[in-house]
Scaffold this motif. Structure first.
Motif, PDB file in Angstrom:
ATOM      1  N   LEU A 247       0.826  -1.208   0.000  1.00 36.61           N
ATOM      2  CA  LEU A 247       0.000   0.000   0.000  1.00 36.61           C
ATOM      3  C   LEU A 247       0.861   1.259   0.000  1.00 36.61           C
ATOM      4  N   THR A 248       1.803   1.346   0.928  1.00 33.34           N
ATOM      5  CA  THR A 248       2.558   2.582   1.127  1.00 33.34           C
ATOM      6  C   THR A 248       3.915   2.583   0.436  1.00 33.34           C
ATOM      7  N   ASP A 303      -7.006   4.277   3.211  1.00 32.27           N
ATOM      8  CA  ASP A 303      -5.754   3.867   2.563  1.00 32.27           C
ATOM      9  C   ASP A 303      -4.948   5.084   2.106  1.00 32.27           C
ATOM     10  N   ARG A 304      -5.624   6.064   1.538  1.00 33.18           N
ATOM     11  CA  ARG A 304      -4.921   7.274   1.086  1.00 33.18           C
ATOM     12  C   ARG A 304      -4.323   8.027   2.272  1.00 33.18           C
ATOM     13  N   LEU A 305      -5.015   8.005   3.405  1.00 29.48           N
ATOM     14  CA  LEU A 305      -4.481   8.650   4.608  1.00 29.48           C
ATOM     15  C   LEU A 305      -3.215   7.934   5.076  1.00 29.48           C
ATOM     16  N   ALA A 324       8.821   1.676   8.410  1.00 31.10           N
ATOM     17  CA  ALA A 324       8.095   0.467   8.021  1.00 31.10           C
ATOM     18  C   ALA A 324       6.637   0.588   8.440  1.00 31.10           C
ATOM     19  N   ARG A 325       5.784  -0.073   7.705  1.00 32.92           N
ATOM     20  CA  ARG A 325       4.380  -0.209   8.125  1.00 32.92           C
ATOM     21  C   ARG A 325       4.171  -1.653   8.535  1.00 32.92           C
ATOM     22  N   LEU A 326       3.687  -1.840   9.770  1.00 31.50           N
ATOM     23  CA  LEU A 326       3.512  -3.182  10.301  1.00 31.50           C
ATOM     24  C   LEU A 326       2.143  -3.758   9.980  1.00 31.50           C
ATOM     25  N   GLY A 327       1.236  -2.907   9.523  1.00 34.66           N
ATOM     26  CA  GLY A 327      -0.123  -3.355   9.251  1.00 34.66           C
ATOM     27  C   GLY A 327      -1.113  -2.421   9.910  1.00 34.66           C
TER      28      GLY A 327
END
Length: 680
Positions: A247-248, A303-305, A324-327
């Motif tokens: 996503l990101t 999601d955009r946020l 990192a994005r963990l979820g």
């Protein structure tokens, strides 16, 4: 299509200042060693070129053309660049000798370096690696085969030597540049690199043999080579995608684990060398009120946020740090080369500041804030799992206290071995039909004016099979930071409703108060559970009242507001427990769907002897009355406190002056034989 091992094709091109000398010395040593292996053969190059065949020139063109279009993937975790030249240059080495192979490979390196904008030193080092690999491979080939035509054993041994030299020099360069442990750097991508590079090298003898027979048919190999190239690209893409959040575009959990593990190894080495900046920090960020965005505006906006937040985080961190994005709405930052907690907190404050300005989506400004927990290596852990758990503890502390940022402290950690053992026992007890000693006791709530019992509060008790009675405070401290809290709350609510239904059947109608954690209200699941139980047992919603502590509520008032509102619309009462001990504002009290406040027992117990506490109690009663809220006083233990409360206008009292918490059968007996005091 050779894929270089994680390294000089990876994201980190800049060499740290303290590593430049050993790294530079290694680059020079490889280059000089390559020159020593190849200089004699290079002297024979004019003669080799003079007798070059059509096949040689075809292979040269294919090698250079192939590396003119190397395939690289964007992003920090790209671990491979794909070079098609080595199958052709290995064939040239077999047919035309070492000098020809090194020169053609040099042309291919020059072309690919221009395309990829490599620094001059890097192009020279890459050529040195290739030249050294070809030199040792060529020597191995002739050592085994002598003057005879090379057999299968000699070709395999030569290809193995080529791969070993190229792979190990690259791994050593990474180790000297980034630090850490050498063995994981070598073993990490070894299997994948051996398979892809080995396939290309072993294609070289096939191409060499074809060149001797019918060189024009070499062009037939272009199509299968393109297929191999495509397979290599797919493999590299999969390796790339395995490390990113789709996503990101940030790192994912796998990449975060790898980064922390590498940082642990690298910083441990720096500590041995006496580097003062040998710490690094793991920062964990959880966004506040993100679920409200998803629920009200939809997941697409959510999601955009998240993408916008990820971009802000990536911009605010320092060079070399990892985001990192963990979820879900949880992010992490690995902040390297810190000298202590203050520097980590400064970064957390910068992150907090960068999130202050609203994110504007479709013309709508969305406020963003979060709670940040900080854990430091090696102060708070020396491995990923420990650091993440301690950062999570700190984040929970920040959220609970409403401070926004918290650095891990053992005093706030509810995960000691003893507590973890107790938590495991509690989880096991909740899975048993008899609940293993868990019971509800009930303490009456009495209307001061009439002496009538208007309700009871359900209080949890646990008689542990081996530890004996576990205090309610310890039980909640153990359960609340974990998912077990929701299981426990679900059991308590159902048990309380079962008891209400039994009392109804016996002709006893009272209101039941049940304590819930703010964690239970983060989602709407509790609303569906309560609605289902009310229907199942035929109870009116007004018979149930949920109590939430002031301090827990004020830590995250917005996140639970939607759930509280749904409960109010259902008809369930909401009470603010332990009122006076937190930091709630009149604005929050006005906005929250409350029906009752409970004065904390600490004020009630001491108000007879402490004029200040008596003033506080009277002020709470007046404030609640002005807001139209019912007032319950906890901890009423003697007649003096009872009379002070009734003179102050308190409506309901609860405490040992009336009754201690009782099991359900004893409560029924107590009600049948007790006459309670009323105002006279």
């Amino acid at each position: 299509m050779a894929a270089t091992p994680h390294a000089l094709q990876a994201h980190r091109n800049r060499v740290p200042a303290e590593r430049r000398r050993p790294f530079g010395a290694f680059v020079i040593a490889v280059t000089l060693l390559a020159a020593a292996f190849t200089v004699r053969d290079l002297a024979n190059l004019p003669d080799v070129l003079a007798h070059a065949s059509l096949g040689f020139w075809l292979l040269t063109v294919l090698a250079v053309a192939g590396d003119a279009l190397p395939v690289t993937l964007p992003g920090r975790w790209n671990t491979a660049a794909i070079y098609p030249s080595i199958c052709f240059t290995f064939a040239i080495m077999i047919d035309a000798g070492l000098a020809a192979a090194v020169v053609v490979q040099g042309l291919a390196v020059a072309v690919s370096s221009l395309r990829l904008r490599h620094a001059l030193w890097r192009a020279v080092f890459n050529l040195g690696q290739y030249a050294l690999a070809f030199g040792i491979a060529y020597g191995t080939l002739h050592l085994i085969s002598g003057d005879a035509a090379p057999g299968l054993l000699a070709l395999v041994a030569s290809a193995t030597a080529w791969f070993a030299v190229k792979y190990l020099t690259t791994a050593a360069a990474i180790w000297l540049r980034d630090g850490g442990s050498l063995l994981p750097i070598i073993m990490g991508p070894l299997a994948n690199e051996a398979l892809s590079t080995g396939a290309l090298l072993m294609l070289g003898p096939v191409i060499a043999a074809q060149t001797e027979v019918a060189p024009q048919l070499i062009l037939v190999l272009v199509l299968p080579l393109l297929a191999v190239r495509r397979l290599s690209i797919i493999t590299a893409e999969q390796r790339h995608l395995a490390n990113i959040d789709t996503l990101t575009g940030l790192a994912n959990r796998k990449a975060l684990i790898g980064e922390v593990s590498a940082a642990v190894a690298g910083h441990a080495q720096r500590a041995v060398q006496g580097d003062a900046r040998c710490r690094f920090g793991l920062l964990l960020l959880d966004l506040d009120r993100f679920k409200h965005v998803n629920d009200s505006l939809g997941h697409e906006v959510g999601d955009r946020l998240l993408i916008a937040v990820g971009d802000r985080l990536d911009r605010v961190v320092r060079e070399g740090d990892l985001v990192a994005r963990l979820g879900g709405d949880e992010f992490a930052v690995v902040a390297k080369r810190l000298d202590g907690a203050d520097e980590a907190r400064e970064l957390a404050e910068r992150i907090e500041q960068v999130l202050i300005n609203p994110v504007v989506l479709d013309g709508m400004p969305l406020d963003v804030s979060g709670s940040i927990g900080v854990a430091l290596y090696p102060d708070h852990g020396t491995d990923f799992a420990t650091l993440l758990r301690h950062a999570d503890v700190a984040m929970y502390t920040a959220k609970h206290n409403g401070d926004g940022i918290a650095v891990y402290h053992p005093d706030a950690d509810h995960n000691s071995p003893q507590r973890l053992s107790l938590l495991a026992d509690l989880r096991a007890m909740l899975g048993r039909p008899d609940k293993g000693g868990l019971r509800l006791f009930y303490q009456p709530q009495v209307e001061i004016a009439t002496g009538g019992v208007v309700g009871v509060e359900a209080l949890l008790r646990w008689q542990h099979p081996t530890r004996g009675p576990v205090s309610p405070d310890e039980l909640i401290r153990v359960a609340e930071p974990s998912s077990v809290m929701r299981l426990l709350t679900a059991w308590v609510i159902e048990e309380a409703m079962v008891q209400l239904a039994k009392w109804d059947a016996a002709g006893l109608q009272v209101r039941m108060a049940v304590n819930v954690s703010v964690r239970d209200l983060h989602t709407g699941a509790i609303v569906e559970q309560i609605e289902d139980l009310l229907g199942r047992y035929g109870l009116e919603p007004c018979r149930l009242q949920l109590e939430i502590t002031e301090s827990a509520l004020m830590a995250d008032p917005h996140r639970v507001l939607a759930t509280l509102t749904r409960l109010q619309l259902l008809g369930v009462g909401i009470a603010l427990d332990d009122f006076g001990t937190g930091y709630s504002s009149l604005q929050h009290l006005r906005r929250l769907p409350l029906s009752e406040v409970k004065i904390d027992r600490s004020f009630v117990l001491s108000m007879a002897d402490d004029p200040d506490d008596l003033v506080i109690v009277r002020s709470i009663i007046e404030l609640a009355g002005a807001l139209g809220l019912r007032v319950v006083a906890e901890g009423v233990e003697d007649e003096r406190a009872w009379r002070l409360l009734q003179s102050a206008g308190c409506e309901i009292a609860q405490g040992w002056f009336y009754a201690r918490p009782l099991p359900p059968d004893e409560l029924a007996d107590w009600l049948s034989r007790t006459t309670l005091p009323a105002l006279s």
